[in-house]
Write an enzyme that holds these catalytic residues in place. Structure first.
Site, PDB file in Angstrom:
ATOM      1  N   ASP A 124     119.291  75.915  27.512  1.00  0.00           N
ATOM      2  CA  ASP A 124     118.875  76.915  26.522  1.00  0.00           C
ATOM      3  C   ASP A 124     119.798  78.131  26.587  1.00  0.00           C
ATOM      4  OD1 ASP A 124     117.333  78.014  24.517  1.00  0.00           O
ATOM      5  OD2 ASP A 124     115.754  78.715  25.873  1.00  0.00           O
TER       6      ASP A 124
ATOM      7  N   ASN B 219     122.260  78.924  24.066  1.00  0.00           N
ATOM      8  CA  ASN B 219     123.546  78.815  23.353  1.00  0.00           C
ATOM      9  C   ASN B 219     123.644  79.855  22.238  1.00  0.00           C
ATOM     10  OD1 ASN B 219     123.872  76.576  24.931  1.00  0.00           O
ATOM     11  ND2 ASN B 219     123.766  75.076  23.284  1.00  0.00           N
TER      12      ASN B 219
ATOM     13  N   ASN C  76     113.812  70.505  16.796  1.00  0.00           N
ATOM     14  CA  ASN C  76     115.101  71.097  16.401  1.00  0.00           C
ATOM     15  C   ASN C  76     115.508  70.770  14.965  1.00  0.00           C
ATOM     16  OD1 ASN C  76     116.624  70.831  19.724  1.00  0.00           O
ATOM     17  ND2 ASN C  76     115.560  72.548  18.771  1.00  0.00           N
TER      18      ASN C  76
END
Ligand code: FPP
Length: 274
Positions: free
Chosen positions: A51, A53, A99
């Site tokens: 996590d 980015n 996502n």
């Protein structure tokens, strides 16, 4: 004191035997951390929620996708050192079922990066004797992604070292739904009393693999985010503020050292033997 020194010497010898010296520079912080890792007490399975980015990119006034691109370098580094350390299974949460709600351009970029990674990395995976596997609702991915994935899995299938599992279109709840469906398909006349933990485990995506001992989450959020809900029952959780694109070899070694300091009880009590 003497015993302590002996153990450390043995550990150093062990790691250099595995050719970690080529990867870890002498005198570096990584080498110092590595010298403290106990080869006898490594986690068998490490799972990672990669996590941060997006935050990494916005801190640099770059588009979010630059963060994902930079995250690939961390993937490459973490995969290679994990394999050389002798980790049996490394599972990376690359794309969750949630996502898909991201902007289409971001989803497309993530899929392109994945394809690029698969095309470019097979040679390096083979050099490191790593077998690539995937888990999730793979059948819902675009055919071009499935083709690259199948090819990479196929080309690394005979490797006998670390298993690298990429979780794609994955969620822990969807995995449990799929497992229960699979149980009923295989045993249509199942009696409630025949439902056991062992039976459910045999129908998970991870069947046959050890549960994660260590779950790492980067970027500081204290959440599980629907990852491996069944399998992490007794995993040690390590959360670091480091954003995924900054998470490199030394950070993995720090996580392993932290893991090795923990007392794992699996719900039992430790009986004092003295
Ligand atoms: C979370 O960061 C990260 C992802 C949703 C994707 C992770 C994917 C990669 C590192 C690249 C592809 C992976 C492989 C295995 C080749 P975020 O975007 O949620 O960050 P934020 O919370 O800071 O916004």
């Amino acid at each position: 004191m003497l015993a302590f020194i002996t153990v450390r010497h043995t550990a150093n010898g062990f790691w250099s035997m595995l050719n970690l010296k080529g990867l870890v520079r002498d005198g570096s912080r990584e080498a110092h951390l590595l010298s403290q890792v106990d080869p006898q007490r490594l986690p068998r399975h490490i799972a990672v929620i990669m996590d941060g980015n997006g935050r990494w990119a916005s801190q640099r006034h770059l588009p979010r996708v630059s963060g994902h691109r930079a995250g690939i370098d961390s993937v490459r580094e973490i995969v290679e050192i994990s394999a050389r350390l002798g980790i049996e299974v490394l599972t990376l949460y690359a794309f969750s079922t949630e996502n898909w709600k991201r902007p289409r351009t971001e989803v497309n970029t993530l899929m392109s990066l994945l394809k690029e990674y698969l095309q470019r990395e097979v040679a390096r995976l083979n050099e490191n004797n790593i077998a690539l596997l995937s888990m999730g609702r793979i059948e819902e991915l675009a055919s071009s992604v499935r083709q690259e994935l199948d090819a990479a899995c196929h080309r690394t299938a005979s490797n006998t070292g670390m298993k690298l599992i990429i979780a794609l279109n994955y969620s822990g709840r969807a995995e449990l739904v799929d497992a229960f469906r699979d149980v009923l398909q295989s045993h249509p006349n199942l009696q409630p009393s025949s439902i056991t933990e062992q039976l459910i485990e045999q129908h998970l995506y991870t069947r046959g693999l050890p549960d994660p001992d260590l779950l790492i989450r980067t970027s500081g959020e204290m959440r599980i985010s629907n990852f491996l809900l069944w399998q992490i029952a007794y995993a040690e959780i390590y959360v670091t503020e480091t954003l995924w694109p900054d998470f490199r070899r030394e950070h993995l070694l720090e996580a392993i050292l932290d893991f090795q300091k923990r007392e794992r009880r699996f719900g039992a009590i430790i009986v004092n033997q003295t």
